[in-house]
Scaffold this motif. Structure first.
Motif, PDB file in Angstrom:
ATOM      1  N   GLN A   1     -43.890  86.800 -52.720  1.00  0.00           N
ATOM      2  CA  GLN A   1     -44.188  88.228 -52.675  1.00  0.00           C
ATOM      3  C   GLN A   1     -43.467  89.007 -53.781  1.00  0.00           C
ATOM      4  OE1 GLN A   1     -46.511  89.324 -50.720  1.00  0.00           O
ATOM      5  NE2 GLN A   1     -46.738  87.395 -49.588  1.00  0.00           N
ATOM      6  N   SER A   2     -42.756  88.306 -54.665  1.00  0.00           N
ATOM      7  CA  SER A   2     -41.990  88.972 -55.714  1.00  0.00           C
ATOM      8  C   SER A   2     -42.884  89.381 -56.873  1.00  0.00           C
ATOM      9  CB  SER A   2     -40.872  88.050 -56.226  1.00  0.00           C
ATOM     10  OG  SER A   2     -40.004  87.671 -55.172  1.00  0.00           O
ATOM     11  N   HIS A   3     -42.399  90.297 -57.674  1.00  0.00           N
ATOM     12  CA  HIS A   3     -43.143  90.739 -58.857  1.00  0.00           C
ATOM     13  C   HIS A   3     -43.162  89.611 -59.889  1.00  0.00           C
ATOM     14  CE1 HIS A   3     -44.204  93.119 -62.429  1.00  0.00           C
ATOM     15  NE2 HIS A   3     -44.680  94.014 -61.570  1.00  0.00           N
ATOM     16  N   PRO A   4     -44.265  89.441 -60.623  1.00  0.00           N
ATOM     17  CA  PRO A   4     -44.333  88.374 -61.629  1.00  0.00           C
ATOM     18  C   PRO A   4     -43.218  88.403 -62.661  1.00  0.00           C
ATOM     19  CG  PRO A   4     -46.513  89.294 -61.244  1.00  0.00           C
ATOM     20  CD  PRO A   4     -45.559  90.142 -60.466  1.00  0.00           C
ATOM     21  N   VAL A   5     -42.664  89.586 -62.918  1.00  0.00           N
ATOM     22  CA  VAL A   5     -41.562  89.678 -63.886  1.00  0.00           C
ATOM     23  C   VAL A   5     -40.381  88.819 -63.444  1.00  0.00           C
ATOM     24  CG1 VAL A   5     -39.875  91.256 -64.890  1.00  0.00           C
ATOM     25  CG2 VAL A   5     -42.268  91.952 -64.693  1.00  0.00           C
ATOM     26  N   TYR A   6     -40.165  88.705 -62.135  1.00  0.00           N
ATOM     27  CA  TYR A   6     -39.073  87.887 -61.614  1.00  0.00           C
ATOM     28  C   TYR A   6     -39.551  86.485 -61.250  1.00  0.00           C
ATOM     29  CZ  TYR A   6     -37.269  92.633 -61.063  1.00  0.00           C
ATOM     30  OH  TYR A   6     -36.892  93.924 -61.297  1.00  0.00           O
ATOM     31  N   ARG A   7     -40.769  86.390 -60.707  1.00  0.00           N
ATOM     32  CA  ARG A   7     -41.254  85.104 -60.209  1.00  0.00           C
ATOM     33  C   ARG A   7     -41.512  84.109 -61.332  1.00  0.00           C
ATOM     34  NH1 ARG A   7     -45.339  86.882 -57.832  1.00  0.00           N
ATOM     35  NH2 ARG A   7     -46.990  86.316 -59.290  1.00  0.00           N
ATOM     36  N   VAL A   8     -42.158  84.537 -62.406  1.00  0.00           N
ATOM     37  CA  VAL A   8     -42.565  83.613 -63.475  1.00  0.00           C
ATOM     38  C   VAL A   8     -41.367  82.958 -64.165  1.00  0.00           C
ATOM     39  CG1 VAL A   8     -43.687  83.485 -65.732  1.00  0.00           C
ATOM     40  CG2 VAL A   8     -44.810  84.691 -63.855  1.00  0.00           C
ATOM     41  N   PRO A   9     -40.371  83.712 -64.663  1.00  0.00           N
ATOM     42  CA  PRO A   9     -39.241  83.032 -65.313  1.00  0.00           C
ATOM     43  C   PRO A   9     -38.389  82.213 -64.354  1.00  0.00           C
ATOM     44  CG  PRO A   9     -38.844  85.396 -65.170  1.00  0.00           C
ATOM     45  CD  PRO A   9     -40.257  85.174 -64.766  1.00  0.00           C
ATOM     46  N   THR A  10     -38.309  82.633 -63.080  1.00  0.00           N
ATOM     47  CA  THR A  10     -37.522  81.863 -62.115  1.00  0.00           C
ATOM     48  C   THR A  10     -38.167  80.513 -61.843  1.00  0.00           C
ATOM     49  OG1 THR A  10     -36.777  83.919 -61.062  1.00  0.00           O
ATOM     50  CG2 THR A  10     -36.493  81.892 -59.821  1.00  0.00           C
ATOM     51  N   LEU A  11     -39.486  80.502 -61.663  1.00  0.00           N
ATOM     52  CA  LEU A  11     -40.182  79.230 -61.463  1.00  0.00           C
ATOM     53  C   LEU A  11     -40.113  78.348 -62.709  1.00  0.00           C
ATOM     54  CD1 LEU A  11     -43.363  80.358 -59.474  1.00  0.00           C
ATOM     55  CD2 LEU A  11     -41.442  79.000 -58.622  1.00  0.00           C
ATOM     56  N   ALA A  12     -40.228  78.956 -63.884  1.00  0.00           N
ATOM     57  CA  ALA A  12     -40.128  78.179 -65.124  1.00  0.00           C
ATOM     58  C   ALA A  12     -38.737  77.573 -65.273  1.00  0.00           C
ATOM     59  CB  ALA A  12     -40.452  79.072 -66.322  1.00  0.00           C
ATOM     60  N   ALA A  13     -37.717  78.337 -64.927  1.00  0.00           N
ATOM     61  CA  ALA A  13     -36.344  77.821 -64.988  1.00  0.00           C
ATOM     62  C   ALA A  13     -36.131  76.723 -63.960  1.00  0.00           C
ATOM     63  CB  ALA A  13     -35.353  78.957 -64.761  1.00  0.00           C
ATOM     64  N   THR A  14     -36.733  76.862 -62.768  1.00  0.00           N
ATOM     65  CA  THR A  14     -36.615  75.828 -61.735  1.00  0.00           C
ATOM     66  C   THR A  14     -37.247  74.526 -62.188  1.00  0.00           C
ATOM     67  OG1 THR A  14     -36.655  77.520 -60.000  1.00  0.00           O
ATOM     68  CG2 THR A  14     -37.156  75.259 -59.346  1.00  0.00           C
ATOM     69  N   VAL A  15     -38.453  74.607 -62.751  1.00  0.00           N
ATOM     70  CA  VAL A  15     -39.135  73.406 -63.247  1.00  0.00           C
ATOM     71  C   VAL A  15     -38.325  72.752 -64.366  1.00  0.00           C
ATOM     72  CG1 VAL A  15     -41.195  72.588 -64.454  1.00  0.00           C
ATOM     73  CG2 VAL A  15     -41.420  74.192 -62.559  1.00  0.00           C
ATOM     74  N   THR A  16     -37.775  73.563 -65.256  1.00  0.00           N
ATOM     75  CA  THR A  16     -36.980  73.026 -66.366  1.00  0.00           C
ATOM     76  C   THR A  16     -35.738  72.320 -65.857  1.00  0.00           C
ATOM     77  OG1 THR A  16     -37.758  74.836 -67.782  1.00  0.00           O
ATOM     78  CG2 THR A  16     -35.829  73.614 -68.522  1.00  0.00           C
ATOM     79  N   PHE A  17     -35.051  72.927 -64.892  1.00  0.00           N
ATOM     80  CA  PHE A  17     -33.835  72.313 -64.331  1.00  0.00           C
ATOM     81  C   PHE A  17     -34.159  71.011 -63.609  1.00  0.00           C
ATOM     82  CE2 PHE A  17     -31.131  71.773 -60.560  1.00  0.00           C
ATOM     83  CZ  PHE A  17     -29.906  71.546 -61.184  1.00  0.00           C
ATOM     84  N   LEU A  18     -35.215  71.006 -62.804  1.00  0.00           N
ATOM     85  CA  LEU A  18     -35.579  69.796 -62.068  1.00  0.00           C
ATOM     86  C   LEU A  18     -36.010  68.682 -63.016  1.00  0.00           C
ATOM     87  CD1 LEU A  18     -37.572  71.365 -59.073  1.00  0.00           C
ATOM     88  CD2 LEU A  18     -35.260  70.411 -59.034  1.00  0.00           C
ATOM     89  N   THR A  19     -36.725  69.040 -64.078  1.00  0.00           N
ATOM     90  CA  THR A  19     -37.132  68.036 -65.057  1.00  0.00           C
ATOM     91  C   THR A  19     -35.926  67.448 -65.780  1.00  0.00           C
ATOM     92  OG1 THR A  19     -39.233  69.202 -65.388  1.00  0.00           O
ATOM     93  CG2 THR A  19     -38.569  67.627 -67.082  1.00  0.00           C
ATOM     94  N   TYR A  20     -34.978  68.297 -66.130  1.00  0.00           N
ATOM     95  CA  TYR A  20     -33.755  67.820 -66.797  1.00  0.00           C
ATOM     96  C   TYR A  20     -32.947  66.905 -65.878  1.00  0.00           C
ATOM     97  CZ  TYR A  20     -29.025  67.968 -68.739  1.00  0.00           C
ATOM     98  OH  TYR A  20     -27.778  67.627 -69.216  1.00  0.00           O
ATOM     99  N   THR A  21     -32.898  67.240 -64.577  1.00  0.00           N
ATOM    100  CA  THR A  21     -32.082  66.480 -63.638  1.00  0.00           C
ATOM    101  C   THR A  21     -32.750  65.175 -63.216  1.00  0.00           C
ATOM    102  OG1 THR A  21     -31.201  68.571 -62.787  1.00  0.00           O
ATOM    103  CG2 THR A  21     -30.851  66.604 -61.434  1.00  0.00           C
TER     104      THR A  21
END
Length: 301
Positions: free
Chosen positions: A182-202
């Motif tokens: 339910q969050s605004h895309p301004v917050y949701r999009v970079p947070t999800l991108a950062a999550t995917v990047t962190f999980l891929t790195y780990t």
């Protein structure tokens, strides 16, 4: 760095092509057909082609292109940020489509249509990327063509550990997705991108960190080193179990299967007013006791 520039141009062309496909489909198709078919197909096509090219950079770029993992992780973050902006609500991930069905956000026909569109989109993306590699525009693509027929499995640990890794990645990804839905895309999009990047790195060194059954099927199921059932356990059942665990932890139940909350007690947000004390007078008519008035009734003999 010429190979990297060609790959960046490829990413840009893929996004532009899929965006044009979305615009054309929205113009030609009904809203229902667009949302469950064309939008998912375009999103899966875009995701598959981008991730296959990026995976090639991960495997070959370190020694063939002279750039390190920091470049690839930066590209991964930027790509998923662009995907989050351009997907127009598509999930391009079968576990998300199943999650929407379990949350009663879509019916069975819509869920099946999305799964089919995601499968077709990833298959088409794999075929087009293989065709693009066959042109051998860079030395990296030339090397990729040489080794593509003899690719090895992305599972570099025990089978049970690999399934746990994919399940854990899916669990954390879906937990963040549910929290930010339910969050605004301004917050949701970079947070999800950062999550995917962190999980891929780990988790990347263990399983490739796909946590997307359709993408994993296109990228690694045809490679030698593990059986088809091994891949199903790791890349299908693992992410599905992680999604179910995240949904159960976040919701406390799975609405499609049962309504009772298994984890959290739900308190009523409405206060029940207390009943006022009344006196019984002659004629059996209730009379409200006034504030400060004493009880003057005497007991009957």
């Amino acid at each position: 760095m010429a190979g990297l520039n060609v790959s960046i141009t490829f990413f840009s062309l893929v996004v532009a092509l899929c965006q044009a496909l979305r615009w054309l489909s929205k113009w030609l198709l009904s809203p229902g057909a667009y949302s469950c078919l064309a939008r998912e197909l375009a999103g899966s096509l875009q995701l598959c082609m981008s991730c296959l090219e990026l995976r090639m950079l991960v495997e070959i770029g370190l020694w063939g292109g002279g750039f390190g993992p920091d470049v690839v992780l930066t590209l991964l973050f930027l790509l998923f940020a662009v995907h989050g902006i351009s997907f127009d609500g598509a999930s391009a991930n079968p576990t998300i489509s199943v999650q929407e069905f379990l949350l009663l956000e879509s019916n069975l026909a819509t869920a099946v249509a999305k799964l089919l569109a995601e499968g077709v989109g990833t298959g088409l993306g794999w075929a087009l990327t293989k065709l693009y590699w066959s042109w051998e525009l860079t030395q990296l693509h030339f090397i990729q063509n040489l080794i593509s027929s003899e690719c090895s499995s992305s599972i570099h640990t025990s089978l049970h550990h690999a399934a746990f890794v994919e399940g854990a990645c899916s669990f954390f990804f879906h937990l963040v997705l549910l929290k930010l839905q339910q969050s605004h895309p301004v917050y949701r999009v970079p947070t999800l991108a950062a999550t995917v990047t962190f999980l891929t790195y780990t988790a990347g060194p263990f399983t490739g960190a796909f946590f997307n059954p359709a993408l994993a099927t296109a990228a690694t199921f045809h490679c030698s080193g593990n059986s088809f059932w091994d891949y199903v356990q790791v890349y299908w059942l693992g992410p599905l179990a992680g999604m179910l665990a995240a949904l159960l932890l976040y919701q406390g139940n799975i609405p499609r299967l049962f309504q009772r909350n298994l984890l959290y007690s739900q308190k009523s947000k409405y206060r029940i007013p207390r009943a006022r004390v009344t006196l019984q007078v002659e004629g059996d008519k209730p009379q409200q006791r006034k504030k400060g008035e004493k009880n003057t009734t005497k007991p009957h003999a």
